[in-house]
Design an enzyme around this catalytic site. Structure first.
Site, PDB file in Angstrom:
ATOM      1  N   LYS A 195      42.294  25.919  38.967  1.00 56.30           N
ATOM      2  CA  LYS A 195      41.707  26.742  37.896  1.00 56.30           C
ATOM      3  C   LYS A 195      41.186  28.041  38.503  1.00 56.30           C
ATOM      4  O   LYS A 195      40.145  28.070  39.130  1.00 56.30           O
ATOM      5  CB  LYS A 195      40.568  25.988  37.204  1.00 56.30           C
ATOM      6  CG  LYS A 195      40.450  26.411  35.768  1.00 56.30           C
ATOM      7  CD  LYS A 195      39.317  27.180  35.265  1.00 56.30           C
ATOM      8  CE  LYS A 195      38.122  27.682  35.895  1.00 56.30           C
ATOM      9  NZ  LYS A 195      37.980  29.147  35.633  1.00 56.30           N
TER      10      LYS A 195
ATOM     11  N   GLU B  19      31.953  25.267  48.558  1.00 56.03           N
ATOM     12  CA  GLU B  19      31.730  26.479  49.363  1.00 56.03           C
ATOM     13  C   GLU B  19      30.956  27.413  48.432  1.00 56.03           C
ATOM     14  O   GLU B  19      31.524  27.956  47.478  1.00 56.03           O
ATOM     15  CB  GLU B  19      33.089  27.041  49.777  1.00 56.03           C
ATOM     16  CG  GLU B  19      33.021  27.832  51.048  1.00 56.03           C
ATOM     17  CD  GLU B  19      32.787  29.280  50.754  1.00 56.03           C
ATOM     18  OE1 GLU B  19      31.597  29.665  50.722  1.00 56.03           O
ATOM     19  OE2 GLU B  19      33.751  30.004  50.539  1.00 56.03           O
TER      20      GLU B  19
ATOM     21  N   GLU C 160      21.065  35.815  46.375  1.00 56.12           N
ATOM     22  CA  GLU C 160      22.394  36.371  46.596  1.00 56.12           C
ATOM     23  C   GLU C 160      22.683  37.406  45.518  1.00 56.12           C
ATOM     24  O   GLU C 160      22.740  37.079  44.333  1.00 56.12           O
ATOM     25  CB  GLU C 160      23.444  35.258  46.542  1.00 56.12           C
ATOM     26  CG  GLU C 160      24.829  35.776  46.834  1.00 56.12           C
ATOM     27  CD  GLU C 160      25.885  34.678  46.873  1.00 56.12           C
ATOM     28  OE1 GLU C 160      25.902  33.831  45.953  1.00 56.12           O
ATOM     29  OE2 GLU C 160      26.686  34.670  47.826  1.00 56.12           O
TER      30      GLU C 160
HETATM   31  P1  ADP Z   1      30.640  33.589  39.968  1.00 55.00           P
HETATM   32  O1  ADP Z   1      29.168  33.662  39.708  1.00 55.00           O
HETATM   33  O2  ADP Z   1      31.070  34.130  41.281  1.00 55.00           O
HETATM   34  O3  ADP Z   1      31.499  34.018  38.825  1.00 55.00           O
HETATM   35  P2  ADP Z   1      30.896  30.880  39.234  1.00 55.00           P
HETATM   36  O4  ADP Z   1      30.354  29.772  40.033  1.00 55.00           O
HETATM   37  O5  ADP Z   1      30.281  31.177  37.923  1.00 55.00           O
HETATM   38  O6  ADP Z   1      30.906  32.091  40.215  1.00 55.00           O
HETATM   39  O7  ADP Z   1      32.443  30.679  38.969  1.00 55.00           O
HETATM   40  C1  ADP Z   1      33.355  30.239  39.945  1.00 55.00           C
HETATM   41  C2  ADP Z   1      34.425  29.409  39.264  1.00 55.00           C
HETATM   42  O8  ADP Z   1      33.791  28.292  38.637  1.00 55.00           O
HETATM   43  C3  ADP Z   1      35.184  30.124  38.152  1.00 55.00           C
HETATM   44  O9  ADP Z   1      36.523  29.669  38.174  1.00 55.00           O
HETATM   45  C4  ADP Z   1      34.479  29.645  36.889  1.00 55.00           C
HETATM   46  O10 ADP Z   1      35.297  29.681  35.745  1.00 55.00           O
HETATM   47  C5  ADP Z   1      34.157  28.224  37.268  1.00 55.00           C
HETATM   48  N1  ADP Z   1      33.019  27.642  36.532  1.00 55.00           N
HETATM   49  C6  ADP Z   1      31.992  28.278  35.911  1.00 55.00           C
HETATM   50  N2  ADP Z   1      31.141  27.376  35.370  1.00 55.00           N
HETATM   51  C7  ADP Z   1      31.635  26.143  35.660  1.00 55.00           C
HETATM   52  C8  ADP Z   1      31.203  24.801  35.409  1.00 55.00           C
HETATM   53  N3  ADP Z   1      30.082  24.543  34.744  1.00 55.00           N
HETATM   54  N4  ADP Z   1      31.947  23.783  35.898  1.00 55.00           N
HETATM   55  C9  ADP Z   1      33.073  24.024  36.606  1.00 55.00           C
HETATM   56  N5  ADP Z   1      33.536  25.259  36.867  1.00 55.00           N
HETATM   57  C10 ADP Z   1      32.842  26.318  36.411  1.00 55.00           C
END
Ligand code: ADP
Length: 508
Positions: A196, A270, A400
């Site tokens: 994803k 990570e 961060e």
């Molecule tokens: P950033 O703040 O760098 O955007 P995120 O942690 O929000 O990082 O997002 C990283 C990835 O995790 C993206 O692919 C996002 O769609 C996905 N993501 C966001 N929320 C969730 C969740 N609750 N569970 C699983 N994946 C998620």
């Protein structure tokens, strides 16, 4: 699926015939509910493309396809390590053959300079596949001896087995590279994957899906579902997923752990960082300034390992900070397509607003901030910022920011430098700048960080384990550890029975 509102910017041809649907079981299909996701180019703020937005039912389809593709008896399950290695090499070769297009996609989707994507992200992604291709033939178990029993009685061996179906959820800062970093080791271990990509940057993962198929990887071994955080949450919680490997925010990492606890599925994380660079006064000053500036400003500061905290020994503090300020001011911001661009925009308007709010609150708290301006132009640009005199407890100094924001502070002694560097809940990376190699090693050993760079930064390699301590995550990616993360160890013990010596039955 059709229809995008692609603009006619030059080199948009990389979008021609790009798949925009979900890649499930080797076929492209729209989302069950027909929903679409819009990708915006951060350099212009314009819509770049629309792709399918996977619903939870699509995620279930993808996981079922991955399960079927890895079942005992499947082509993937029966494939020799040699054949698997050949496929991985072929994917690496195809990435290089399509390097220009992949770099353009990441440049447009993420905003990063094209030349950085072309010279950095894309070859690095190919290198992960080539490196991981070396592992399938080397994943041997052990011929084990029992500790508490006679060796005459038992034969025991261990065998590594693929952990099963892997959910790989990645962020937007290195779209293609992150996809490669998850998919290649998982395939090397014999797993199947549902990938994803981040909602902001779905495009290169779709092309990767196509290339993996073109390489001859069996249908369903890699599936790509584009979507947002809800799609990611549905994937992380989907029954049938054996392992979640995630790169992203610490907050989402925590929610993934909570979802995984329900059935104890495996998790590698990570997560975030607030990585310290320590500059000692004996240093080659120009090298330290270049290094510390590169540590924070590379990739718009949108890297989990960004060297966002700078500790400089007092006698050279003013000079080092001035040198970094000069370097920051010389960085050329611009559209990633422009060959002269050093730094692209931030990923989105919301993200830029968040970065700027850290700087505003730093200024309000009495800190001196240079840079950190949002130019009055389209796109989500933010000039690189250097902050001094911030309260060490201020959010800009502790949290961060994930942008081009460096917070600098002076120190006097080695003890103080180590204490400051370790005074963060994160532990992803750190750097030491000094001419004294002994000091570098001593300090490096005491830093709580998964990676410590000496007189360097952002040197990553597929052969070197990478990951964080504390709130920066669980586990390691790359190297042998990165493949082991996708394996379970099975121990098989054969009791030979208690036949007395000489009592070998006569052949019938
Ligand atoms: P950033 O703040 O760098 O955007 P995120 O942690 O929000 O990082 O997002 C990283 C990835 O995790 C993206 O692919 C996002 O769609 C996905 N993501 C966001 N929320 C969730 C969740 N609750 N569970 C699983 N994946 C998620």
């Amino acid at each position: 699926m059709s229809a995008t509102t692609d603009t006619d910017r030059p080199r948009m041809s990389c979008l021609d015939e790009l798949p925009r649907e979900l890649f499930i079981g080797g076929k492209w299909s729209p989302a069950n509910d027909g929903r679409l996701l819009t990708s915006v180019c951060p350099s212009t703020g314009e819509t770049l493309a629309t792709v399918a937005h996977a619903h939870a039912t699509d995620v279930a389809r993808a996981v079922a396809a991955a399960r079927a593709a890895g079942q005992p008896g499947s082509r993937w399950h029966r494939m020799s390590p040699a054949a698997r290695a050949r496929l991985l090499h072929r994917v690496g070769d195809l990435i290089l053959a399509h390097a220009d297009r992949l770099a353009l996609l990441d440049c447009l989707d993420n905003g990063k300079p094209l030349r950085v994507a072309r010279a950095g992200d894309v070859p690095a992604a190919a290198a992960v596949f080539h490196y991981m291709a070396g592992w399938p033939g080397r994943l041997n178990g052990e011929n084990a001896s029992l500790y508490t029993a006679s060796p005459e009685r038992h034969v025991a061996l261990t065998m590594p087995e693929p952990v099963g179906v892997v959910a790989a959820i990645i962020p937007w800062n290195f779209p293609l590279y992150m996809a490669a970093a998850k998919v290649a080791p998982a395939l090397a271990a014999g797993c199947t994957v549902v990938l994803k990509p981040a909602e902001q940057t779905p495009l290169s993962a779709l092309l990767l899906g196509q290339l993996v198929r073109e390489a001859g990887v069996p249908a369903g071994v890699l599936n790509v579902v584009t979507g947002d955080g809800d799609t990611g949450a549905a994937l992380a919680a989907q029954p049938g997923v054996d392992k979640v490997t995630f790169t992203g925010s610490t907050e989402v990492g925590r929610s993934i752990v909570q979802a995984a606890a329900a059935d104890f599925r495996r998790v590698t994380l990570e997560l975030g960082g607030k990585s310290p660079s320590i500059v000692f006064a004996d240093v080659d000053l120009a090298r330290a300034m270049d290094g510390a500036a590169h540590a924070i400003f590379y990739n718009q500061g949108e890297t989990c390992v960004a060297g966002s905290r700078l500790y400089v020994q007092r006698p050279v503090f003013d000079e080092v900070v001035a040198g970094i300020r000069e370097r920051a001011a010389a960085i050329r911001l611009g559209d990633g397509l422009d060959q002269d661009t050093d730094m692209g925009p931030l990923i989105s308007a919301e993200h830029r607003a968040r970065v700027l709010s850290y700087l505003r609150s730093a200024r309000d708290g009495g800190a001196r901030v240079t840079g950190g301006q949002a130019p009055d132009s389209p796109g989500f640009f933010c000039t690189p910022a250097v902050v001094t005199g911030a309260d060490p407890q201020a959010p800009v100094a502790r949290e961060e920011v994930f942008g081009p924001v460096l917070v600098a502070q002076a120190f006097d002694t080695v003890e103080e430098a180590v204490a400051l560097a370790n005074g963060s809940p994160y532990g992803l990376a750190a750097g030491v700048f000094t001419r004294d190699l002994g000091l570098a090693h001593q300090v490096g050993r005491r830093l709580r960080a998964g990676t410590v760079w000496v007189n360097s930064w952002h040197v990553l390699d597929p052969a070197l384990p990478f990951g964080g301590m504390r709130e920066s995550g669980w586990g390691r990616e790359m190297g042998r550890a990165g493949v082991d993360a996708f394996l379970e160890t099975k121990t098989l013990i054969n009791d030979l029975g208690t036949r007395p010596w000489g009592a070998v039955p006569a052949p019938r």
